[in-house]
Design an enzyme around this catalytic site. Structure first.
Site, mmCIF file in Angstrom:
data_model
loop_
_atom_site.group_PDB
_atom_site.id
_atom_site.type_symbol
_atom_site.label_atom_id
_atom_site.label_comp_id
_atom_site.label_asym_id
_atom_site.label_seq_id
_atom_site.Cartn_x
_atom_site.Cartn_y
_atom_site.Cartn_z
ATOM 1 N N HIS A 1 -2.280 14.014 -8.311
ATOM 2 C CA HIS A 1 -3.295 12.989 -8.021
ATOM 3 C C HIS A 1 -3.287 12.725 -6.520
ATOM 4 O O HIS A 1 -4.310 12.811 -5.883
ATOM 5 C CB HIS A 1 -3.034 11.714 -8.842
ATOM 6 C CG HIS A 1 -4.056 10.637 -8.621
ATOM 7 N ND1 HIS A 1 -4.261 9.593 -9.480
ATOM 8 C CD2 HIS A 1 -4.940 10.424 -7.621
ATOM 9 C CE1 HIS A 1 -5.242 8.797 -9.028
ATOM 10 N NE2 HIS A 1 -5.645 9.278 -7.894
ATOM 11 N N GLU B 1 -8.691 11.675 -1.457
ATOM 12 C CA GLU B 1 -7.253 11.452 -1.285
ATOM 13 C C GLU B 1 -6.845 11.545 0.183
ATOM 14 O O GLU B 1 -6.039 10.759 0.678
ATOM 15 C CB GLU B 1 -6.443 12.442 -2.141
ATOM 16 C CG GLU B 1 -6.603 12.224 -3.638
ATOM 17 C CD GLU B 1 -6.171 10.828 -4.094
ATOM 18 O OE1 GLU B 1 -5.081 10.380 -3.710
ATOM 19 O OE2 GLU B 1 -6.947 10.181 -4.835
ATOM 20 N N HIS C 1 -5.674 8.051 1.692
ATOM 21 C CA HIS C 1 -4.209 8.021 1.835
ATOM 22 C C HIS C 1 -3.693 8.916 2.970
ATOM 23 O O HIS C 1 -2.865 8.496 3.766
ATOM 24 C CB HIS C 1 -3.546 8.443 0.522
ATOM 25 C CG HIS C 1 -3.898 7.572 -0.643
ATOM 26 N ND1 HIS C 1 -3.383 6.308 -0.806
ATOM 27 C CD2 HIS C 1 -4.734 7.770 -1.697
ATOM 28 C CE1 HIS C 1 -3.871 5.764 -1.927
ATOM 29 N NE2 HIS C 1 -4.701 6.632 -2.486
HETATM 30 P P1 5GP Z 1 -5.399 1.624 -10.006
HETATM 31 O O1 5GP Z 1 -5.990 0.307 -9.657
HETATM 32 O O2 5GP Z 1 -6.241 2.480 -10.900
HETATM 33 O O3 5GP Z 1 -3.935 1.578 -10.376
HETATM 34 O O4 5GP Z 1 -5.367 2.433 -8.642
HETATM 35 C C1 5GP Z 1 -6.533 2.797 -7.985
HETATM 36 C C2 5GP Z 1 -6.170 3.490 -6.717
HETATM 37 O O5 5GP Z 1 -5.542 2.596 -5.799
HETATM 38 C C3 5GP Z 1 -5.156 4.614 -6.854
HETATM 39 O O6 5GP Z 1 -5.716 5.801 -7.277
HETATM 40 C C4 5GP Z 1 -4.645 4.698 -5.447
HETATM 41 O O7 5GP Z 1 -5.574 5.348 -4.613
HETATM 42 C C5 5GP Z 1 -4.542 3.258 -5.073
HETATM 43 N N1 5GP Z 1 -3.241 2.682 -5.440
HETATM 44 C C6 5GP Z 1 -2.946 1.975 -6.573
HETATM 45 N N2 5GP Z 1 -1.667 1.575 -6.549
HETATM 46 C C7 5GP Z 1 -1.131 2.039 -5.393
HETATM 47 C C8 5GP Z 1 0.155 1.924 -4.800
HETATM 48 O O8 5GP Z 1 1.088 1.312 -5.330
HETATM 49 N N3 5GP Z 1 0.318 2.537 -3.611
HETATM 50 C C9 5GP Z 1 -0.675 3.207 -2.991
HETATM 51 N N4 5GP Z 1 -0.418 3.777 -1.806
HETATM 52 N N5 5GP Z 1 -1.892 3.316 -3.513
HETATM 53 C C10 5GP Z 1 -2.135 2.750 -4.701
HETATM 54 P P1 5GP Z 2 -7.798 6.701 -6.283
HETATM 55 O O1 5GP Z 2 -7.709 6.193 -7.671
HETATM 56 O O2 5GP Z 2 -6.873 7.771 -5.854
HETATM 57 O O3 5GP Z 2 -8.213 5.744 -5.236
HETATM 58 O O4 5GP Z 2 -9.178 7.435 -6.463
HETATM 59 C C1 5GP Z 2 -9.412 8.455 -7.299
HETATM 60 C C2 5GP Z 2 -10.836 8.838 -6.994
HETATM 61 O O5 5GP Z 2 -10.939 10.220 -7.127
HETATM 62 C C3 5GP Z 2 -11.820 8.179 -7.919
HETATM 63 O O6 5GP Z 2 -12.991 7.920 -7.213
HETATM 64 C C4 5GP Z 2 -12.054 9.264 -8.945
HETATM 65 O O7 5GP Z 2 -13.366 9.238 -9.476
HETATM 66 C C5 5GP Z 2 -11.872 10.519 -8.131
HETATM 67 N N1 5GP Z 2 -11.314 11.607 -8.909
HETATM 68 C C6 5GP Z 2 -11.842 12.834 -8.960
HETATM 69 N N2 5GP Z 2 -11.138 13.606 -9.790
HETATM 70 C C7 5GP Z 2 -10.129 12.858 -10.276
HETATM 71 C C8 5GP Z 2 -9.074 13.115 -11.184
HETATM 72 O O8 5GP Z 2 -8.895 14.202 -11.729
HETATM 73 N N3 5GP Z 2 -8.216 12.086 -11.416
HETATM 74 C C9 5GP Z 2 -8.367 10.860 -10.841
HETATM 75 N N4 5GP Z 2 -7.475 9.907 -11.136
HETATM 76 N N5 5GP Z 2 -9.370 10.587 -9.990
HETATM 77 C C10 5GP Z 2 -10.244 11.574 -9.712
#
Ligand code: 5GP
Ligand code: 5GP
Length: 229
Positions: A64, A118, A122
């Protein structure tokens, strides 16, 4: 007297300078989360998924992201819009990325949009340590090294739709990698808690795994499903 003033000045500089550098470098981030997702658990939710344009990925964990983080649990994001994702810098890695970092979001894509997201969210925050090519190369190396599916199957934990104890899942990954993972669960279409993502921590120079200084929040049940893909 002049000599005394000059030496006091010099001594203060010697004392103060390192702390200035230490402060600026410790402020950009403390460690990374290396996050891998189980495709079966991304796809069997109510929302479902779309296979990449290159076809159904292998039944294996996929990357991821590699996420810079602070020890207090917060994290920096979108640090540098002057360094956009540039696939020409990673052309040597693309075929491996398609296999190891496949996208499952809809609509179907090649993966570039996921990798771009990503990197921009990040990766741009880790540039004091690794450049764009190193960001992707390091992540690919970590995936290979951690071999999560190998660790689980060796312990008899298979992606067969059965339930396994969270303890046994954690224990098998700790036994194999040497480090305690954090497990994130989501829910399948019927509401069962299942193994979705595995977090391992990496030191701030991106040279290897470490014990996590802090874990994310959230909770799985004591028994969780490991769906097939
Ligand atoms: P979710 O709210 O679905 O847990 O996370 C959404 C997105 O927020 C993740 O895919 C990632 O990009 C970012 N994120 C969530 N939790 C963390 C964390 O603990 N550390 C970092 N660096 N990013 C996070
Ligand atoms: P994060 O949660 O890392 O901030 O964001 C993930 C982003 O990448 C979301 O916008 C999601 O739609 C996109 N994405 C594309 N492919 C994938 C996948 O295979 N897994 C996840 N978790 N996110 C994906």
């Amino acid at each position: 007297m002049k000599l005394l003033q000059a030496s006091v000045c010099l001594i203060s500089l010697v004392l103060v300078l390192p702390s200035i550098f230490a402060a600026s470098s410790s402020e950009d981030f403390d460690f990374f989360y290396f996050v891998q997702q189980w495709p079966g658990s991304y796809c069997d939710t109510q929302k479902s998924c779309c296979y990449p344009t290159s076809g159904k990925p292998a039944a294996d964990f996929g990357i991821h992201g590699l996420w810079p983080n602070y020890k207090d649990g917060t994290y920096p994001s979108n640090c540098d819009d002057t360094k956009p994702f540039d696939s020409s810098t990673i052309s040597d890695l693309v075929s491996s990325m398609k296999r190891n970092w496949p996208t499952l979001a809809c609509p179907s894509g090649s993966g570039e949009a996921f990798w771009e997201h990503e990197w921009e969210k990040h990766g741009t925050c880790s540039q004091s340590v690794i450049n764009q090519h190193e960001y992707f190369q390091t992540s690919l190396g970590l995936k290979q090294k951690t071999n999560l599916l190998g660790a689980l199957t060796k312990a008899g934990i298979n992606p067969d739709g059965n339930s396994y104890s969270l303890e046994s899942i954690r224990g098998s990954i700790k036994g194999s990698t040497g480090f305690t993972p954090w497990i994130e669960c989501n829910r399948d279409g019927s509401g069962n808690s299942q193994l979705y993502q595995v977090y391992l921590c990496v030191d701030r120079s991106a040279s290897g795994l470490i014990e996590c200084p802090v874990f994310p929040h959230g909770k799985c049940g004591a028994q969780i499903e490991f769906p097939s893909f």
